[in-house]
Scaffold this motif. Structure first.
Motif, PDB file in Angstrom:
ATOM      1  N   LEU A   1       0.923  -1.250  -0.071  1.00 52.47           N
ATOM      2  CA  LEU A   1      -0.045   0.165  -0.090  1.00 52.47           C
ATOM      3  C   LEU A   1       0.890   1.175  -0.031  1.00 52.47           C
ATOM      4  O   LEU A   1       0.610   2.373   0.241  1.00 52.47           O
ATOM      5  CB  LEU A   1      -0.917   0.088   1.308  1.00 52.47           C
ATOM      6  N   SER A   2       1.927   1.092  -0.316  1.00 54.54           N
ATOM      7  CA  SER A   2       2.932   2.127  -0.397  1.00 54.54           C
ATOM      8  C   SER A   2       2.622   3.342  -1.490  1.00 54.54           C
ATOM      9  O   SER A   2       2.150   2.799  -2.560  1.00 54.54           O
ATOM     10  CB  SER A   2       4.462   1.885  -0.382  1.00 54.54           C
ATOM     11  N   SER A   3       3.359   4.523  -1.400  1.00 51.70           N
ATOM     12  CA  SER A   3       3.205   5.074  -2.505  1.00 51.70           C
ATOM     13  C   SER A   3       4.176   5.023  -3.607  1.00 51.70           C
ATOM     14  O   SER A   3       5.166   4.653  -3.498  1.00 51.70           O
ATOM     15  CB  SER A   3       3.496   6.849  -2.181  1.00 51.70           C
TER      16      SER A   3
ATOM     17  N   SER B   1       8.180   8.573  -5.637  1.00 49.91           N
ATOM     18  CA  SER B   1       9.128   8.594  -4.704  1.00 49.91           C
ATOM     19  C   SER B   1      10.498   9.568  -5.307  1.00 49.91           C
ATOM     20  O   SER B   1      10.870   9.505  -6.331  1.00 49.91           O
ATOM     21  CB  SER B   1      10.091   7.239  -4.925  1.00 49.91           C
TER      22      SER B   1
ATOM     23  N   THR C   1       4.766   7.550 -13.849  1.00 52.03           N
ATOM     24  CA  THR C   1       3.845   7.749 -12.415  1.00 52.03           C
ATOM     25  C   THR C   1       2.759   8.740 -12.958  1.00 52.03           C
ATOM     26  O   THR C   1       1.673   8.526 -12.338  1.00 52.03           O
ATOM     27  CB  THR C   1       4.838   8.031 -11.437  1.00 52.03           C
TER      28      THR C   1
ATOM     29  N   CYS D   1      -1.177   7.740 -12.457  1.00 52.54           N
ATOM     30  CA  CYS D   1      -2.015   8.322 -11.194  1.00 52.54           C
ATOM     31  C   CYS D   1      -3.202   9.207 -12.211  1.00 52.54           C
ATOM     32  O   CYS D   1      -4.369   8.936 -11.785  1.00 52.54           O
ATOM     33  CB  CYS D   1      -1.210   9.272 -10.448  1.00 52.54           C
TER      34      CYS D   1
ATOM     35  N   CYS E   1      -5.943  15.433  -7.986  1.00 53.52           N
ATOM     36  CA  CYS E   1      -4.581  14.624  -8.143  1.00 53.52           C
ATOM     37  C   CYS E   1      -3.421  15.510  -8.380  1.00 53.52           C
ATOM     38  O   CYS E   1      -2.307  15.568  -8.070  1.00 53.52           O
ATOM     39  CB  CYS E   1      -4.927  13.489  -9.050  1.00 53.52           C
TER      40      CYS E   1
ATOM     41  N   ALA F   1      -5.524  10.773  -2.644  1.00 53.78           N
ATOM     42  CA  ALA F   1      -4.860   9.535  -2.564  1.00 53.78           C
ATOM     43  C   ALA F   1      -4.057   9.229  -3.623  1.00 53.78           C
ATOM     44  O   ALA F   1      -2.832   8.855  -3.680  1.00 53.78           O
ATOM     45  CB  ALA F   1      -5.972   8.374  -2.572  1.00 53.78           C
TER      46      ALA F   1
ATOM     47  N   MET G   1      -0.764  11.607  -4.139  1.00 53.48           N
ATOM     48  CA  MET G   1       0.260  11.273  -3.225  1.00 53.48           C
ATOM     49  C   MET G   1       0.802   9.942  -3.738  1.00 53.48           C
ATOM     50  O   MET G   1       1.997   9.532  -2.999  1.00 53.48           O
ATOM     51  CB  MET G   1      -0.286  11.150  -1.705  1.00 53.48           C
ATOM     52  N   GLY G   2       0.319   9.256  -4.691  1.00 54.27           N
ATOM     53  CA  GLY G   2       0.876   8.116  -5.153  1.00 54.27           C
ATOM     54  C   GLY G   2       0.211   6.769  -4.797  1.00 54.27           C
ATOM     55  O   GLY G   2       0.717   5.823  -5.021  1.00 54.27           O
ATOM     56  N   TYR G   3      -0.981   6.903  -3.715  1.00 52.57           N
ATOM     57  CA  TYR G   3      -1.322   5.735  -3.241  1.00 52.57           C
ATOM     58  C   TYR G   3      -2.512   5.254  -4.341  1.00 52.57           C
ATOM     59  O   TYR G   3      -3.517   5.227  -3.773  1.00 52.57           O
ATOM     60  CB  TYR G   3      -1.924   5.912  -1.776  1.00 52.57           C
TER      61      TYR G   3
ATOM     62  N   VAL H   1      -4.815   2.244  -2.419  1.00 49.87           N
ATOM     63  CA  VAL H   1      -5.714   2.844  -1.760  1.00 49.87           C
ATOM     64  C   VAL H   1      -6.792   3.612  -2.130  1.00 49.87           C
ATOM     65  O   VAL H   1      -8.034   3.434  -1.824  1.00 49.87           O
ATOM     66  CB  VAL H   1      -4.790   3.811  -0.546  1.00 49.87           C
TER      67      VAL H   1
END
Length: 220
Positions: free
Chosen positions: A2-4, A7, A14, A18, A55, A102, A105-107, A110
């Protein structure tokens, strides 16, 4: 798990992931909240676009969550500064904002899980008519000549045909020659009895009588 996925510096793959996920979840969220609910085309389009907008805002503030929430919240409040929204519309807007936050933030996972839970709950509660009133409150408007004494004039009819009746407003119309009485009533049956309308008309000189839904019950 469940990490983003964000980075360090934001990369093109990315960004595409998203924004693409926000686009899909935005459209699906709009479809869920529009199901069995009256809506306008502009509202549906705005609801579908909102997760992508939020987003991108979160991404552009470079991880400053406080600033991002403030900016994204201002977008959400635009809806309520013009036309009053129903409680369902307010829930839909904040759901879309949460998805956008969410994803910004890259989740991604989630956001997907949250949409599945929120969408499923919305569909279930809508399908079972959760919170609906079986005998909804109606607005009854009765027109009377100005020389009529309206105090207690319809009390026996209300006792016979309604569970509850409350006089909300009295005003003069037609240059002061008529009274218009506004009641909020709950009928004993879901169907408005024709006999009730006939009895009212026999007492108000066969002037206008109207019954409508109390729309304010939908508003926050």
């Amino acid at each position: 798990m469940l990490s983003s996925i964000i980075s360090g510096t934001l990369s093109m793959p990315t960004l595409v992931i998203c924004l693409g996920t926000a686009m899909i979840l935005g459209v699906l969220s709009a479809m869920v909240f529009m199901w069995r609910c009256e809506h306008s085309t502009s509202y549906a389009i705005a609801l579908a676009l909102l997760p992508m907008v939020v987003c991108l805002v979160i991404m552009l503030v470079n991880g400053n969550i406080g600033t991002g929430i403030a900016v994204a919240g201002s977008f959400a409040l635009v809806r309520f500064r013009s036309v009053p929204g129903t409680a369902r519309e307010i829930a839909a807007v904040f759901t879309s904002v949460a998805i956008g936050l969410a994803l910004g933030m890259g989740y991604v996972l989630v956001a997907v899980i949250f949409f599945l839970f929120a969408g499923a709950l919305t569909l279930i509660l809508t399908s079972v008519d959760f919170g609906s009133v079986r005998t909804p409150q109606k607005e009854l408007r009765i027109t009377l000549p100005e020389n009529f004494d309206y105090e207690g004039l319809f009390d026996d009819l209300f006792e016979k045909y309604t569970k509850k009746a409350k006089l909300e407003r009295v005003r003069t119309i037609n240059m002061g020659t008529l009274f218009e009485l506004t009641y909020h009533v709950i009928f004993k049956d879901a169907k408005i009895p024709k006999e009730f309308l006939d009895d009212v008309r026999s007492r108000n000189g066969n002037l206008n009588v109207s019954v409508s839904n109390v729309i304010e019950q939908e508003r926050m």
